[in-house]
Design a protein around this motif. Structure first.
Motif, short mmCIF file in Angstrom:
data_model
loop_
_atom_site.label_atom_id
_atom_site.label_comp_id
_atom_site.label_asym_id
_atom_site.label_seq_id
_atom_site.Cartn_x
_atom_site.Cartn_y
_atom_site.Cartn_z
N ILE A 200 0.83 -1.14 -0.15
CA ILE A 200 0.15 -0.16 -0.12
C ILE A 200 0.82 1.32 0.14
N PHE A 201 1.99 1.41 0.78
CA PHE A 201 2.77 2.27 0.75
C PHE A 201 3.41 2.85 -0.50
N ASN A 202 4.03 1.50 -1.20
CA ASN A 202 4.68 1.97 -2.49
C ASN A 202 3.64 2.14 -3.50
N ALA A 203 2.51 1.50 -3.65
CA ALA A 203 1.35 2.27 -4.42
C ALA A 203 1.18 3.45 -4.13
N GLY A 204 0.80 4.02 -2.94
CA GLY A 204 0.90 5.49 -2.83
C GLY A 204 1.80 6.35 -3.38
N LYS A 205 3.27 5.94 -3.08
CA LYS A 205 4.27 6.51 -3.61
C LYS A 205 4.28 6.62 -5.16
N ALA A 206 3.87 5.40 -5.93
CA ALA A 206 3.90 5.48 -7.32
C ALA A 206 3.00 6.55 -7.78
N PHE A 207 1.69 6.56 -7.01
CA PHE A 207 0.43 7.69 -7.27
C PHE A 207 1.25 9.14 -7.43
N GLU A 208 2.06 9.26 -6.31
CA GLU A 208 2.42 10.56 -5.89
C GLU A 208 3.44 10.85 -7.07
N SER A 209 4.48 9.89 -7.27
CA SER A 209 5.21 10.02 -8.53
C SER A 209 4.79 10.42 -9.79
N ALA A 210 3.64 9.60 -10.29
CA ALA A 210 3.01 10.04 -11.34
C ALA A 210 2.62 11.75 -11.51
N MET A 211 2.07 12.00 -10.43
CA MET A 211 1.62 13.45 -10.22
C MET A 211 2.86 14.42 -10.30
N LYS A 212 3.79 13.87 -9.52
CA LYS A 212 5.01 14.89 -9.94
C LYS A 212 5.92 14.87 -11.22
N ALA A 213 5.63 13.86 -12.01
CA ALA A 213 6.25 13.79 -13.09
C ALA A 213 5.32 14.57 -14.13
N ILE A 214 4.02 14.60 -13.82
CA ILE A 214 3.19 15.59 -14.54
C ILE A 214 3.30 16.89 -14.26
N CYS A 215 3.57 17.35 -12.95
CA CYS A 215 3.68 18.74 -12.52
C CYS A 215 5.15 19.29 -13.15
N SER A 216 6.22 18.26 -13.10
CA SER A 216 7.41 18.62 -13.65
C SER A 216 7.31 18.96 -15.06
N GLY A 217 6.72 17.83 -15.89
CA GLY A 217 6.39 18.06 -17.16
C GLY A 217 5.71 19.28 -17.71
N MET A 218 4.86 19.89 -16.87
CA MET A 218 4.12 20.72 -17.22
C MET A 218 4.83 22.12 -16.55
N ASN A 219 5.75 22.25 -15.85
CA ASN A 219 6.43 23.26 -15.18
C ASN A 219 5.67 23.84 -14.22
N TYR A 220 4.78 23.11 -13.54
CA TYR A 220 4.06 23.51 -12.26
C TYR A 220 4.97 23.61 -11.13
N ALA A 221 4.97 24.58 -10.21
CA ALA A 221 5.86 24.58 -9.00
C ALA A 221 5.24 23.61 -8.00
N PHE A 222 6.31 23.04 -7.28
CA PHE A 222 5.88 21.84 -6.34
C PHE A 222 6.95 21.75 -5.65
N ASP A 223 6.89 21.20 -4.30
CA ASP A 223 7.98 20.60 -3.44
C ASP A 223 8.19 19.42 -3.77
N ASP A 224 9.12 18.72 -4.38
CA ASP A 224 9.42 17.48 -4.75
C ASP A 224 9.54 16.74 -3.38
N LYS A 225 10.04 17.20 -2.32
CA LYS A 225 10.29 16.52 -1.00
C LYS A 225 9.14 16.60 0.05
N LYS A 226 8.19 17.69 -0.18
CA LYS A 226 7.21 17.69 1.15
C LYS A 226 5.99 17.51 0.35
N ASP A 227 5.41 17.74 -0.88
CA ASP A 227 4.21 17.83 -1.03
C ASP A 227 3.63 16.50 -1.38
N THR A 228 2.54 15.98 -0.53
CA THR A 228 1.84 14.83 -0.86
C THR A 228 0.82 14.55 -1.64
#
Length: 312
Positions: A200-228
């Motif tokens: 469950i923990f790694n599935a949640g991390k995968a979901f968060e990582s996918a959204m971080k990849a989208i934010c990065s690709g779209m140049n949206y500001a986000f905190d890679d270390k803190k954002d849930t």
């Protein structure tokens, strides 16, 4: 360079696969033999004479064999237990599936075997324990089968696996989503090993990582270390990642995202468990894996439309 699991295992169409269907390893065959013999010998011990031999004879008749001892060049003058062992060791995958399906079908339908095994203090959970162990060993070896409702079923025949999990894995093969891919496959590996909290923990991390990849690709500001997950969903919404005319639909999706995998992960694996150890049932893990996969597919499609400049 590490050869990721998704590259090593693909189905006939070349799509990523998380289950194995065409190779029953020796270790699993040995474990299967042990489970079967424990049941049959217990039945014989408590009065059902020649349970092993009767089962072997009946299965050979169904398969059109004179006896299973002659299969794959085995000698004929051996006892029934050795004959069954040699058949399990030497039969091909299709024959092995037939045997597995037949034996466990007999176990749950043969009242005499059940009656004998349940004598002298053996409770009615004896056969269910054998089924549970079989299914555990199947999962342990990443085999895409399960004994359910009296028969062997193929997990890939489920709609969620074919239409949600496999498409999600295929999308995650893209370079910018490799982090999410690795975490999602780790979740499946944890699930296979019975480490449900880690899954469950790694599935949640995968979901968060996918959204971080989208934010990065779209140049949206986000905190890679803190954002849930909740923070990342808010960032996507604030940047109008979602089409405006889909607002009503997105509200429902966002509710699912916020109250689904992230919340389940927080309540079951993200915090301390107090005085008692929490046992997370498999169905919760399967729910999380499927939920995360469907959300990844949905967000990925929106992302590709945005990146390609398509009008939505």
């Amino acid at each position: 360079m590490y050869n990721l699991y998704s590259k090593r295992k693909k189905d006939a169409q070349g799509n990523p696969e998380v289950f194995v269907y065409d190779d029953f390893p020796t270790a699993f065959r040995n474990q299967f033999f042990t489970i079967v013999i424990e049941v049959l010998k217990k039945a014989e011990y408590y009065g059902l004479h020649n349970a092993i031999g009767d089962l072997c004879k009946a299965f050979a008749q169904e398969k059109g064999l004179k006896c299973i001892a002659t299969f794959a060049g085995c000698i004929t003058h051996i006892n029934d237990c050795d004959a069954l062992e040699r058949y399990i060791d030497n039969c091909n995958n299709e024959d092995f599936l037939d045997l597995m399906d037949y034996i466990f079908g007999v176990f749950i339908s043969n009242q005499e075997i059940q009656r004998q095994c349940c004598r002298y203090g053996q409770n009615n959970n004896f056969f269910q324990n054998a089924i549970d162990e079989l299914n555990f060993r199947l999962k342990q070896h990443n085999l895409g089968y399960e004994f359910l409702n009296g028969e062997i079923i193929v997990k890939t025949n489920t709609v969620t696996h074919e239409r949600i999990v496999k498409p999600a894995l295929k999308l995650l093969l893209e370079e910018e989503f490799r982090g999410a891919e690795e975490e999602y496959l780790l979740a499946f590996e944890d699930y296979r090993q019975g480490k449900n909290k880690n899954a469950i923990f790694n599935a949640g991390k995968a979901f968060e990582s996918a959204m971080k990849a989208i934010c990065s690709g779209m140049n949206y500001a986000f905190d890679d270390k803190k954002d849930t997950a909740k923070d990342l969903i808010n960032i996507l919404e604030k940047n109008k990642f979602y089409p405006s005319y889909l607002n009503t639909h997105i509200v429902a999706i966002r509710t699912t995202l916020e109250s689904g995998a992230p919340t389940l992960r927080n309540k079951t694996s993200g915090h301390g468990q107090g005085d008692s150890i929490q046992n997370i049932p498999d169905e919760y893990v399967e729910y999380t894996l499927n939920l995360v996969a469907s959300n990844i597919v949905f967000l990925h499609k929106l992302y590709k439309r945005k990146k390609e400049g398509a009008k939505v």
